[in-house]
Design a protein around this motif. Structure first.
Motif, PDB file in Angstrom:
ATOM      1  N   ALA A 166      -8.048  21.846  23.430  1.00 30.33           N
ATOM      2  CA  ALA A 166      -7.199  23.023  23.590  1.00 30.33           C
ATOM      3  C   ALA A 166      -7.338  23.935  22.374  1.00 30.33           C
ATOM      4  O   ALA A 166      -7.488  25.155  22.492  1.00 30.33           O
ATOM      5  N   GLY A 167      -7.318  23.323  21.203  1.00 26.43           N
ATOM      6  CA  GLY A 167      -7.463  24.099  19.974  1.00 26.43           C
ATOM      7  C   GLY A 167      -8.804  24.808  19.933  1.00 26.43           C
ATOM      8  O   GLY A 167      -8.905  25.988  19.575  1.00 26.43           O
ATOM      9  N   ALA A 193      -5.832  17.743  22.720  1.00 29.37           N
ATOM     10  CA  ALA A 193      -5.364  18.730  21.751  1.00 29.37           C
ATOM     11  C   ALA A 193      -6.538  19.411  21.060  1.00 29.37           C
ATOM     12  O   ALA A 193      -6.552  20.627  20.873  1.00 29.37           O
ATOM     13  N   ALA A 194      -7.548  18.622  20.699  1.00 29.29           N
ATOM     14  CA  ALA A 194      -8.706  19.198  20.019  1.00 29.29           C
ATOM     15  C   ALA A 194      -9.403  20.200  20.930  1.00 29.29           C
ATOM     16  O   ALA A 194      -9.790  21.292  20.515  1.00 29.29           O
ATOM     17  N   ILE A 254     -10.210  33.387  20.489  1.00 29.78           N
ATOM     18  CA  ILE A 254      -9.843  34.295  19.415  1.00 29.78           C
ATOM     19  C   ILE A 254     -11.082  34.748  18.650  1.00 29.78           C
ATOM     20  O   ILE A 254     -11.247  35.930  18.305  1.00 29.78           O
ATOM     21  N   GLY A 255     -11.995  33.801  18.421  1.00 30.50           N
ATOM     22  CA  GLY A 255     -13.220  34.128  17.697  1.00 30.50           C
ATOM     23  C   GLY A 255     -13.992  35.227  18.400  1.00 30.50           C
ATOM     24  O   GLY A 255     -14.452  36.189  17.785  1.00 30.50           O
ATOM     25  N   LEU A 265      -4.436  12.055  23.818  1.00 28.86           N
ATOM     26  CA  LEU A 265      -3.718  13.222  23.339  1.00 28.86           C
ATOM     27  C   LEU A 265      -4.539  13.989  22.307  1.00 28.86           C
ATOM     28  O   LEU A 265      -4.693  15.205  22.371  1.00 28.86           O
ATOM     29  N   ALA A 266      -5.116  13.229  21.359  1.00 25.27           N
ATOM     30  CA  ALA A 266      -5.889  13.871  20.300  1.00 25.27           C
ATOM     31  C   ALA A 266      -7.065  14.634  20.895  1.00 25.27           C
ATOM     32  O   ALA A 266      -7.350  15.770  20.518  1.00 25.27           O
ATOM     33  N   THR A 287       2.787   3.734  15.588  1.00 29.16           N
ATOM     34  CA  THR A 287       3.426   4.639  16.546  1.00 29.16           C
ATOM     35  C   THR A 287       3.410   4.024  17.924  1.00 29.16           C
ATOM     36  O   THR A 287       2.496   3.290  18.280  1.00 29.16           O
ATOM     37  N   THR A 288       4.444   4.351  18.687  1.00 26.51           N
ATOM     38  CA  THR A 288       4.523   3.799  20.028  1.00 26.51           C
ATOM     39  C   THR A 288       3.823   4.733  21.018  1.00 26.51           C
ATOM     40  O   THR A 288       3.587   4.386  22.157  1.00 26.51           O
ATOM     41  N   ALA A 289       3.486   5.920  20.564  1.00 25.02           N
ATOM     42  CA  ALA A 289       2.893   6.901  21.467  1.00 25.02           C
ATOM     43  C   ALA A 289       1.417   6.599  21.678  1.00 25.02           C
ATOM     44  O   ALA A 289       0.736   6.102  20.794  1.00 25.02           O
ATOM     45  N   ASP A 290       0.918   6.906  22.881  1.00 21.85           N
ATOM     46  CA  ASP A 290      -0.522   6.819  23.108  1.00 21.85           C
ATOM     47  C   ASP A 290      -1.122   8.106  22.566  1.00 21.85           C
ATOM     48  O   ASP A 290      -0.815   9.191  23.035  1.00 21.85           O
ATOM     49  N   VAL A 291      -1.962   7.975  21.539  1.00 15.49           N
ATOM     50  CA  VAL A 291      -2.429   9.195  20.896  1.00 15.49           C
ATOM     51  C   VAL A 291      -3.905   9.468  21.119  1.00 15.49           C
ATOM     52  O   VAL A 291      -4.395  10.542  20.803  1.00 15.49           O
ATOM     53  N   GLY A 340      -9.358  28.675  19.766  1.00 17.62           N
ATOM     54  CA  GLY A 340     -10.097  29.185  18.611  1.00 17.62           C
ATOM     55  C   GLY A 340     -11.294  30.007  19.055  1.00 17.62           C
ATOM     56  O   GLY A 340     -11.568  31.098  18.541  1.00 17.62           O
TER      57      GLY A 340
END
Ligand code: HEM
Ligand code: HEM
Ligand code: SF4
Ligand code: SF4
Lengths: 362, 150, 219
Positions: free
Chosen positions: A328-329, A325-326, A336-337, A321-322, A314-318, A333
């Protein structure tokens, strides 16, 4: 000044025999990627063709395209072809300069209005017209002015065809392709960085021979040369199909001539004729020399990930990001919990039974 | 192949190409195509020309095909805009035609399946030119002779 | 949008978006499950949560002969599909290179011939599952749009991938971009559909096993 003789007449006036002419036609048909059965038709068309006037404009470029053409056209055969066109203006090659050269261009334009061919190499900067000028005329003005009376335009090289390296991120000069500016003329894109010389001459020969624009793909490239990918015609393909890949440039696999996919070969998504026509008079081409294809004939090849990264990387820097995203999730979570929990606590306080619906509601 | 002087001093290990590349499979299909073309030639006199430059070859593959075709009885050189070599292969009716320009660079490579490659024949246009020339020569000679007599 | 722009988009921003949604969604899903919370059990544990939890995660990957008298298609095709899918995804050389670029490490790939077989098996099994879903009256009644949506989203990368390595007439660039897009659609859909079972299956198995373990009964 205007030469109205046909190509056949010009050649025979040079004392070239019919044999010589037929040989020329066979080589030309081969160059145009036409089947040998077309040679008689080519001979017929060529002897009646009239030499077109050609105006060659060099804009924001490295002269590599002109080099590619002049270096390897063999002076006698394809040279004949060049004798058969009338290159009325090429400011890199011609002796005249400045206003004398511009006069030649204007003269050619007037005399052949509506019928001359414009060849362009280099991109056109729109950021500031002053970035590239010829005799004080900005590239964009010169292109518009010259294109107005042209029968067709040949954009030679990836810069003229798609913007090329000047167009690469962040494109400081606002470089664009010919087709971004000229909308009302047929444009033949002969991309490549540089384009294969025999493809440039092949396209010009096609125009000279048949007087019309060849069949083009959706990016305006002649399908005779750009109809298949490098990968489709690569002699290393059997290794790709067997899953035998060189891992470095000098490992056992590399020495055995294995596929260069993992070393960044972009052959699978690159349309060009290298694998067939090859370079340096048919000697070799990059993949044969052990280096993967860059994809130099494709738009934005410079910005399509690293040259040495496999196509499927992939060309994206991940990485970041990962992480983000984690987090944020996790935050969502957790929120909500907590809501679910308080919901449950309230429910219990009221001695109600907690149902799945309660949880899903919140 | 000769190595330019100076490179000898550098420790370069070269690996031979021989056998390293797979048969990419161009040789068999080409031989089959030739066989079919020969059959057509024998049955109906139809000629076939195969453009070798239109085939993506692996290193050494063209040599291999030429080797498989071998050498026949006829070979000729045409000198028109540079040399062209015309050769019959070991299979009668199968010819190779290689065109070179005056710089001796190859500009066309063909396999022709025919009784005799067209280019070997004298061309009508050239015959016409030849006729005109021979007439001119005769006229010149005759006028000289009649001049001598007078 | 040209072919190239499409490809560059799916390989760059598209992949970023898909991964972001997938990660956010999955972490959210897992935490939401976990944080529901349970009342503390006052009973004395009769066995270990851990061994039973992990054991059940593993054991329930296998079925028992008794359970297989019905739903035979679902069972056999289901097994074949999952194994074929995972092998294809994780052991095709091109895929390994993609994971290497995402994770920073890779692993040896399997020969393309084998992958072709698993791809065909995967495709065939999914088709069988769909046919079964459509023909079996009970299963059909139980199915809603999501079952078909997830079927399609799982099928899409398999079929486009299969076409990719089998030289078809479709322009390769477009096909490749579509293949990557299909993967991204799948990633995005996972957290919001029953496909989240790729992780939640293990959570529930663990939970079942762990409870049984604490209670000292067989799970
Ligand atoms: C199991 C479902 C599949 C998923 C989720 C999947 C996903 C992907 C992804 C994300 C890429 C990344 C390419 C990139 O970023 O450039 C890729 C590439 C590729 N996939 Fe798949 N794929 C699947 C099945 C298959 C199958 C069944 C095949 C063929 C048998 C296949 C063949 C390929 C090939 C050849 C590439 C590399 C294309 C290239 O870069 O030239 N895939 N796949
Ligand atoms: C290793 C982790 C996984 C486990 C343990 C697992 C388990 C299961 C189970 C038990 C079923 C049965 C439900 C049914 O018959 O409908 C199922 C169905 C299914 N799973 Fe998975 N799965 C896993 C991974 C995946 C992955 C990675 C995918 C694809 C993205 C996937 C896609 C599906 C689909 C599409 C079905 C429905 C099949 C049908 O239509 O019958 N699963 N999975
Ligand atoms: S070297 Fe490149 S073009 Fe050749 S088979 Fe491998 S990936 Fe395809
Ligand atoms: S092999 Fe690829 S990068 Fe190299 S010249 Fe050909 S198209 Fe350009």
């Amino acid at each position: 000044m205007k030469d109205t003789r046909t190509v056949g007449e010009i050649l025979s006036s040079q004392g070239i025999s019919r044999r010589g002419f037929l040989k020329f036609c066979a080589a030309t048909a081969s160059m145009m990627a036409m089947p040998p059965s077309m040679v008689p038709a080519v001979a017929q068309a060529l002897s009646n063709a009239r030499r077109p006037s050609v105006i060659w404009l060099s804009f924001q470029e490295c002269t590599g395209c002109t080099e590619s053409l002049t270096r390897s056209h063999s002076p006698t055969l394809e040279g004949l072809l060049f004798d058969s066109i009338s290159l009325d203006y090429h400011h890199t090659l011609q002796v005249a300069a400045g206003s004398a050269a511009e006069e030649a261009r204007e003269h050619a334009m007037q005399e052949n209005d509506g019928s001359y061919l414009v060849v362009v190499d280099g991109s056109i900067p729109l950021g500031n017209p002053g970035y590239s000028t010829i005799a004080g005329i900005s590239n964009v003005d010169m292109l518009k002015e010259t294109a107005a009376g042209a029968a067709a335009i040949v954009a030679v090289g990836t810069c003229a065809a798609f913007g090329g390296i000047p167009h690469a991120n962040p494109n400081p000069t606002g470089a664009v392709a010919v087709s971004d500016i000229i909308k009302d003329k047929p444009i033949i894109n002969v991309s490549g960085c540089p384009p294969i010389p025999i493809v440039i001459t092949g396209v010009l020969a096609h125009y000279l021979t048949f007087g019309k624009v060849p069949e083009l793909d959706d990016l305006g490239r002649p399908t005779a040369f750009f109809g298949q990918t490098i990968h489709d015609r690569c002699y290393r393909r059997p290794f790709y199909d067997k899953g035998l890949f060189a891992e470095t440039f000098d490992d056992e696999g590399a020495q055995q001539g294995w596929c260069l996919y993992k070393l960044g070969c972009k052959g699978p998504v690159t349309y060009n004729a290298c694998a067939v026509s090859k370079w340096n008079s048919g000697t070799s081409f990059p993949i044969q020399s052990g280096h993967g294809c860059f994809g130099c004939s494709e738009p934005d090849f410079w910005d399509s990930g690293g040259f040495y990264r496999p196509l499927s990387a992939t060309t994206a820097d991940v990485g970041t990001l990962a992480g983000v995203a984690a987090l944020a999730g996790a935050a969502a979570g957790a929120a909500i919990g907590r809501m679910n929990r308080s919901h449950r606590a309230r429910a219990q306080a009221r001695h109600e039974k907690l149902t799945i619906d309660d949880i899903e509601e919140s | 192949m000769s190595t330019p002087d100076g490179l000898h001093d550098i420790a370069i290990e070269t690996h031979s190409d021989a056998g390293a590349y797979p048969a990419t499979g161009n040789d068999l299909p080409i031989l089959h195509e030739i066989r079919h073309a020969l059959q057509r030639l024998a049955q109906s006199g139809e000629k076939t020309v195969i453009d070798l430059q239109a085939i993506p070859m692996a290193p050494g593959e063209e040599e291999r095909i030429l080797q498989l075709l071998g050498r026949g009885e006829v070979s000729a050189t045409i000198d028109a805009l540079g040399p062209s070599e015309v050769r019959e292969t070991a299979f009668a009716g199968v010819w190779t035609v290689y065109h070179r320009n005056t710089n001796n660079e190859v500009v066309g490579k063909f396999i022709e399946i025919t009784h005799c490659p067209d280019l070997l024949h004298s061309q009508p246009e050239d015959i016409a030119t030849g006729m005109a020339q021979i007439r001119e020569t005769l006229a010149e000679l005759e006028s000289k002779q009649s001049g001598d007599q007078a | 949008m040209t072919e190239t722009e499409f490809l560059n988009w799916v390989r760059g921003p598209g992949m970023q978006i898909a991964l972001a949604v997938f990660i956010v969604g999955m972490v959210y899903r897992v935490l939401e499950n976990y944080l529901i919370g349970r009342k503390q059990s006052l009973a004395e544990p009769r066995g270990s949560e851990w061994t039973h939890g992990v054991g059940t995660m593993w054991r329930r990957s296998f079925t028992r002969a008794k359970l297989t008298t019905r739903g035979y298609v679902t069972l056999v095709a289901g097994y074949i599909f999952h194994i074929a899918f995972l092998v294809t995804l994780f052991f095709l050389a091109q895929h390994v290179e993609m994971f290497r670029s995402l994770l920073g490490f890779g692993w040896p790939a399997l020969p393309p011939l084998l992958i072709t077989i698993t791809a065909v098996l995967g495709i065939a099994a999914l088709l069988a599952l769909l046919a079964h879903r459509l023909t079996d009256p009970v299963k059909r009644m139980l199915s809603d749009y999501q079952d078909y949506l997830t079927w399609f989203l799982t099928f899409f990368p398999l079929i486009t991938g299969f076409l990719l390595i089998n030289r078809v007439g479709i322009p390769y660039k477009t096909l490749l971009a579509t293949h990557i897009l299909s993967f991204e659609l799948l990633l995005i859909a996972i957290p919001f559909t029953k496909l989240s079972h790729i992780i939640t299956t293990f959570i529930s198995r663990w939970y079942n096993g762990a409870i049984a373990g604490v209670k000292g009964v067989q799970s």
